[in-house]
Enzyme design. Structure first.
Site, short mmCIF file in Angstrom:
data_model
loop_
_atom_site.label_atom_id
_atom_site.label_comp_id
_atom_site.label_asym_id
_atom_site.label_seq_id
_atom_site.Cartn_x
_atom_site.Cartn_y
_atom_site.Cartn_z
N GLN A 184 -2.87 2.50 9.81
CA GLN A 184 -1.57 2.61 9.17
C GLN A 184 -0.59 3.41 10.05
OE1 GLN A 184 -4.49 2.84 7.54
NE2 GLN A 184 -4.30 2.56 5.33
N ASP A 188 -2.36 10.93 -2.26
CA ASP A 188 -2.56 9.85 -3.23
C ASP A 188 -2.85 10.40 -4.62
OD1 ASP A 188 -3.29 8.72 -0.44
OD2 ASP A 188 -2.89 6.97 -1.70
N ASN A 221 -6.08 12.26 0.17
CA ASN A 221 -5.18 11.53 1.07
C ASN A 221 -6.03 10.73 2.03
OD1 ASN A 221 -2.37 11.01 1.81
ND2 ASN A 221 -2.90 11.97 3.75
N LYS A 222 -5.36 9.90 2.85
CA LYS A 222 -6.08 9.04 3.78
C LYS A 222 -7.18 9.81 4.52
CE LYS A 222 -5.64 5.67 4.03
NZ LYS A 222 -6.41 4.86 3.09
N ARG A 258 0.84 -1.19 0.00
CA ARG A 258 0.00 0.00 0.00
C ARG A 258 0.87 1.24 0.00
NH1 ARG A 258 1.81 1.92 4.02
NH2 ARG A 258 0.66 3.85 3.64
N GLY A 259 0.19 2.38 -0.20
CA GLY A 259 0.92 3.64 -0.32
C GLY A 259 1.04 3.98 -1.78
N ALA A 260 0.69 5.21 -2.15
CA ALA A 260 0.58 5.56 -3.56
C ALA A 260 1.82 5.14 -4.39
CB ALA A 260 0.29 7.04 -3.69
N ARG A 303 -7.01 -0.35 -7.49
CA ARG A 303 -7.48 0.70 -6.56
C ARG A 303 -7.56 2.00 -7.37
NH1 ARG A 303 -4.31 1.28 -1.04
NH2 ARG A 303 -6.25 2.28 -0.33
#
Ligand SMILES: CSC[C@H]1O[C@H](OP(=O)(O)O)[C@H](O)[C@@H]1O
Length: 341
Positions: free
Chosen positions: A187, A228, A238-239, A49-51, A86
């Site tokens: 996270q 992201d 973003n998150k 995960r993570g852009a 995603r």
């Protein structure tokens, strides 16, 4: 494919391995990835995960499949399957666009491998550049706050926002870090806390709903978050929980920075309203699961709203820390983000 060593992605003897982030911090489990659908599942379950990391994992998987003898047509079709994994992090789409361009070359196997390796090496450098620009903003003794995880687990290098924090610490600036646990998938509490432990960064873990009190008490000096996808006007996704942090920071006059490589900017999105927001499974909010087991604390029939991201308008952002420098409101309003590539 040469050996690559990232914190959450590595290749050894032309084989691709992914560190299963759903098992951190208590278990470090490397997963051998060989198939497209396997990588799609890993991305969708946030095992990777993570852009930037999502984009790297997808491009390296395609390079692996090319070396395994998949045809150009198979690889182009696989790229489209990976693209749908995603919807929000634009790095996935950008990496797959670069791979598709490599695949039309005559020596598409060599071009695909070279492209994936270059994308990884580029992100390592972009992280170092963002860290340098961002750390220069940090004053000695500042109390920083961050949300989600934006470190080596989320990128090919030292990270985006966390890379800034890490470098400020390494520069001896005596920073302290508030880490938002980041519900629902934690996270921050699981991954950023783990990265802080690895690096000896002094941190305190907080529930997301505690940030406001710390700001009201004057215990937060500066906030760094990742992204992201950044729209042309500087709005960014973003998150989830980032927007509320930005509103609180604006109210309390606390500098609020978004840190991202230029590969996270999407000129095709004119503003944040055009950024697709991923909706995730209800079970993630009803309870939690991981290496520690699983528990459901809500009624199993509970109806749930679970957007993975929210959008922060540009007007709430103090500065955009990119690999090419720090940009503030007027420059971004003048369209500088669309001229970076
Ligand atoms: C360095 S980009 C990290 C970015 O990605 C995270 O989302 P997720 O954990 O769902 O992949 C979060 O938005 C971070 O800011």
């Amino acid at each position: 494919m040469k050996n690559i060593a990232g914190l959450s992605i590595k290749t050894e003897q032309s084989q691709l391995y992914i560190l299963d982030q759903t098992q951190l911090p208590h278990q470090q489990s490397w997963l051998h990835c060989t198939e497209v659908n396997q990588m799609v599942t890993m991305i969708q379950q946030l095992q990777v995960r993570g852009a930037p990391a999502i984009g790297m994992a997808a491009s390296l998987l395609l390079a692996y499949r090319a070396e395994q003898g998949d045809s150009r047509e198979q690889l182009l079709q696989s790229a489209e399957v990976l693209r749908a994994a995603r919807p929000t992090a634009v790095n996935l789409m950008n990496n797959l666009d670069a791979m598709a361009a490599a695949l039309v070359q005559q020596d598409y196997v060599g071009a695909a491998v070279e492209c994936a390796e270059q994308l990884f090496a580029e992100d390592v450098q972009l992280c170092l550049q963002m860290a340098a620009h961002g750390a220069a903003l940090v004053q000695p003794g500042e109390r920083l706050l961050t949300h989600c995880n934006t470190g080596g687990l989320a990128t090919a290098g030292v990270g985006t926002a966390f890379g800034v924090i890490r470098l400020a610490h390494q520069q001896g600036k005596q920073i302290q870090l508030w880490v938002d646990e980041t519900r629902p998938l934690l996270q921050g509490g699981r991954l950023t806390a783990w990265e802080c432990q690895q690096l000896g960064i002094p941190y305190q873990l907080i529930c997301d709903n505690m940030a406001a009190m710390l700001m009201a008490r004057g215990q937060v000096d500066r906030i760094f978050v990742g992204a992201d996808r950044i729209a042309a006007n500087g709005d960014f996704a973003n998150k989830v929980g980032t927007y509320s942090l930005a509103v609180l920071a604006h109210y309390h006059r606390i500098p609020f920075y978004v840190v991202a490589p230029h590969t996270t900017v999407d000129p095709g999105c004119s503003d944040g309203g055009q950024i697709p927001i991923e909706q995730r499974p209800a079970a993630e909010v009803r309870g939690v699961s991981g290496s520690f087991g699983s528990v459901c604390w809500s009624p199993e029939q509970a109806s749930v709203f679970n957007p993975a991201f929210d959008v922060t308008p540009a007007k709430l952002v103090t500065g955009w820390v990119l690999d090419s420098g720090v940009f503030e409101g007027a420059a971004v309003a003048a369209g500088v983000l669309t001229r970076l590539r």
